[in-house]
Design a protein around this motif. Structure first.
Motif, PDB file in Angstrom:
ATOM      1  N   THR A  76     -21.589  15.352  24.821  1.00 16.65           N
ATOM      2  CA  THR A  76     -21.202  14.380  23.919  1.00 16.65           C
ATOM      3  C   THR A  76     -20.018  13.993  24.439  1.00 16.65           C
ATOM      4  O   THR A  76     -19.459  12.582  24.053  1.00 16.65           O
ATOM      5  N   LEU A  77     -18.846  14.790  24.883  1.00 18.58           N
ATOM      6  CA  LEU A  77     -17.614  14.274  25.092  1.00 18.58           C
ATOM      7  C   LEU A  77     -17.564  13.429  26.485  1.00 18.58           C
ATOM      8  O   LEU A  77     -16.587  12.606  26.007  1.00 18.58           O
ATOM      9  N   ILE A  78     -18.306  13.434  27.284  1.00 12.52           N
ATOM     10  CA  ILE A  78     -18.395  12.599  28.308  1.00 12.52           C
ATOM     11  C   ILE A  78     -19.305  11.454  28.343  1.00 12.52           C
ATOM     12  O   ILE A  78     -19.356  10.478  29.225  1.00 12.52           O
ATOM     13  N   LYS A  79     -20.358  11.602  27.562  1.00  8.56           N
ATOM     14  CA  LYS A  79     -21.401  10.696  27.878  1.00  8.56           C
ATOM     15  C   LYS A  79     -21.210   9.120  27.789  1.00  8.56           C
ATOM     16  O   LYS A  79     -21.988   8.305  28.423  1.00  8.56           O
ATOM     17  N   ASP A  80     -20.183   8.627  27.057  1.00  7.56           N
ATOM     18  CA  ASP A  80     -19.839   7.022  27.041  1.00  7.56           C
ATOM     19  C   ASP A  80     -18.864   6.543  28.134  1.00  7.56           C
ATOM     20  O   ASP A  80     -18.439   5.610  28.192  1.00  7.56           O
ATOM     21  N   ASN A  81     -18.518   7.638  29.068  1.00  3.20           N
ATOM     22  CA  ASN A  81     -17.566   7.173  30.163  1.00  3.20           C
ATOM     23  C   ASN A  81     -18.354   7.021  31.184  1.00  3.20           C
ATOM     24  O   ASN A  81     -18.723   7.974  31.961  1.00  3.20           O
ATOM     25  N   PRO A  82     -18.537   5.955  31.905  1.00  3.70           N
ATOM     26  CA  PRO A  82     -19.382   5.595  33.124  1.00  3.70           C
ATOM     27  C   PRO A  82     -18.723   6.361  34.305  1.00  3.70           C
ATOM     28  O   PRO A  82     -19.457   6.344  35.441  1.00  3.70           O
ATOM     29  N   ASN A  83     -17.323   6.662  34.322  1.00  5.50           N
ATOM     30  CA  ASN A  83     -16.831   7.202  35.377  1.00  5.50           C
ATOM     31  C   ASN A  83     -16.935   8.708  35.555  1.00  5.50           C
ATOM     32  O   ASN A  83     -16.779   9.338  36.645  1.00  5.50           O
ATOM     33  N   ILE A  84     -17.702   9.459  34.518  1.00  3.61           N
ATOM     34  CA  ILE A  84     -18.049  10.757  34.737  1.00  3.61           C
ATOM     35  C   ILE A  84     -19.403  10.841  34.662  1.00  3.61           C
ATOM     36  O   ILE A  84     -20.277  10.678  33.502  1.00  3.61           O
ATOM     37  N   VAL A  85     -20.053  11.583  35.654  1.00  5.96           N
ATOM     38  CA  VAL A  85     -21.462  12.017  35.818  1.00  5.96           C
ATOM     39  C   VAL A  85     -21.672  13.224  35.671  1.00  5.96           C
ATOM     40  O   VAL A  85     -21.065  14.014  36.075  1.00  5.96           O
ATOM     41  N   LEU A  86     -22.674  13.562  34.673  1.00  2.00           N
ATOM     42  CA  LEU A  86     -23.065  14.886  34.370  1.00  2.00           C
ATOM     43  C   LEU A  86     -24.197  15.427  35.014  1.00  2.00           C
ATOM     44  O   LEU A  86     -25.262  14.648  35.081  1.00  2.00           O
ATOM     45  N   ASP A  87     -24.064  16.492  35.881  1.00  2.00           N
ATOM     46  CA  ASP A  87     -25.200  16.787  36.790  1.00  2.00           C
ATOM     47  C   ASP A  87     -25.566  18.259  36.334  1.00  2.00           C
ATOM     48  O   ASP A  87     -24.976  19.193  36.602  1.00  2.00           O
ATOM     49  N   ILE A  88     -26.676  18.596  35.672  1.00  2.00           N
ATOM     50  CA  ILE A  88     -27.021  19.586  35.131  1.00  2.00           C
ATOM     51  C   ILE A  88     -27.902  20.354  36.202  1.00  2.00           C
ATOM     52  O   ILE A  88     -28.869  19.946  36.881  1.00  2.00           O
ATOM     53  N   GLN A  89     -27.426  21.840  36.617  1.00  2.00           N
ATOM     54  CA  GLN A  89     -28.087  22.594  37.633  1.00  2.00           C
ATOM     55  C   GLN A  89     -28.651  23.945  36.856  1.00  2.00           C
ATOM     56  O   GLN A  89     -27.943  24.195  36.128  1.00  2.00           O
TER      57      GLN A  89
END
Length: 188
Positions: A85-98
């Motif tokens: 939720t903190l970063i979902k709206d920033n296109p510069n930050i990609v979340l990669d779940i491992q």
């Protein structure tokens, strides 16, 4: 995997546990069921502070946030949806779940006191270099965990305390820690 792919994986674990050896164990499956409801509650009710919202929306540095987790992890049920939720709206930050328990076993490079504690967040710059590492839980709760463990507290007592702590904290510590951590890193 993306956050959406992780949700799909998590749902498949709950729907088809026999396809996943870990979740053939009823205890792990029960943890996952409980964590699914906790995670979904945070996705609906988590409130981002104005400071964190401003900080993360203003971040222009390209980053990849690798979040190592598993559906059975109680701490992850709280932190994973909050981080998303903190970063979902920033296109510069990609979340990669491992996944911790699947190849490439990235957790082996990010142990906590010699253990594979999760969730573990690795923040990398656009060159793929580690800028910051966070986890497996907010520092204040980690200190309490270390004390409870040293005192020989039962696992059930620790889990109960943690649930109460997470519910009363509402993600405030996590937000403050990530803002502080990245404030230092982004200045360099």
């Amino acid at each position: 995997m993306t956050f959406e792919a992780y949700l799909n994986y998590f749902e498949d674990v709950l729907t088809n546990p026999s396809n996943y050896p870990t979740y053939s164990d009823p205890e792990y499956l029960n943890y996952a069921k409980l964590n699914w409801s906790r995670m979904n509650r945070w996705l609906k009710k988590f409130e981002v502070s104005e400071e964190a919202r401003a900080f993360f929306s203003a971040s222009t540095q390209k980053q990849t946030w690798i979040l190592i987790t598993e559906p059975w992890c109680g701490d992850a049920a709280h932190s994973v949806p909050q981080i998303h939720t903190l970063i979902k709206d920033n296109p510069n930050i990609v979340l990669d779940i491992q996944l911790r328990d699947s190849e490439p076993f990235l957790i082996e490079n990010y142990l906590t006191n010699g253990g594979k504690s999760i969730p573990k967040l690795i923040i990398r710059n656009e060159l793929g270099e580690d800028m910051a590492i966070w986890g497996p839980r907010p520092a204040a709760l980690q200190q309490i965990f270390d004390e409870m463990k040293a005192e020989g507290k039962e696992f059930e007592d620790i889990k109960t305390y943690f649930q109460t702590w997470y519910n009363s904290d509402k993600g405030v510590e996590l937000q403050q820690e990530l803002v502080a951590l990245l404030s230092v890193v982004e200045k360099n």
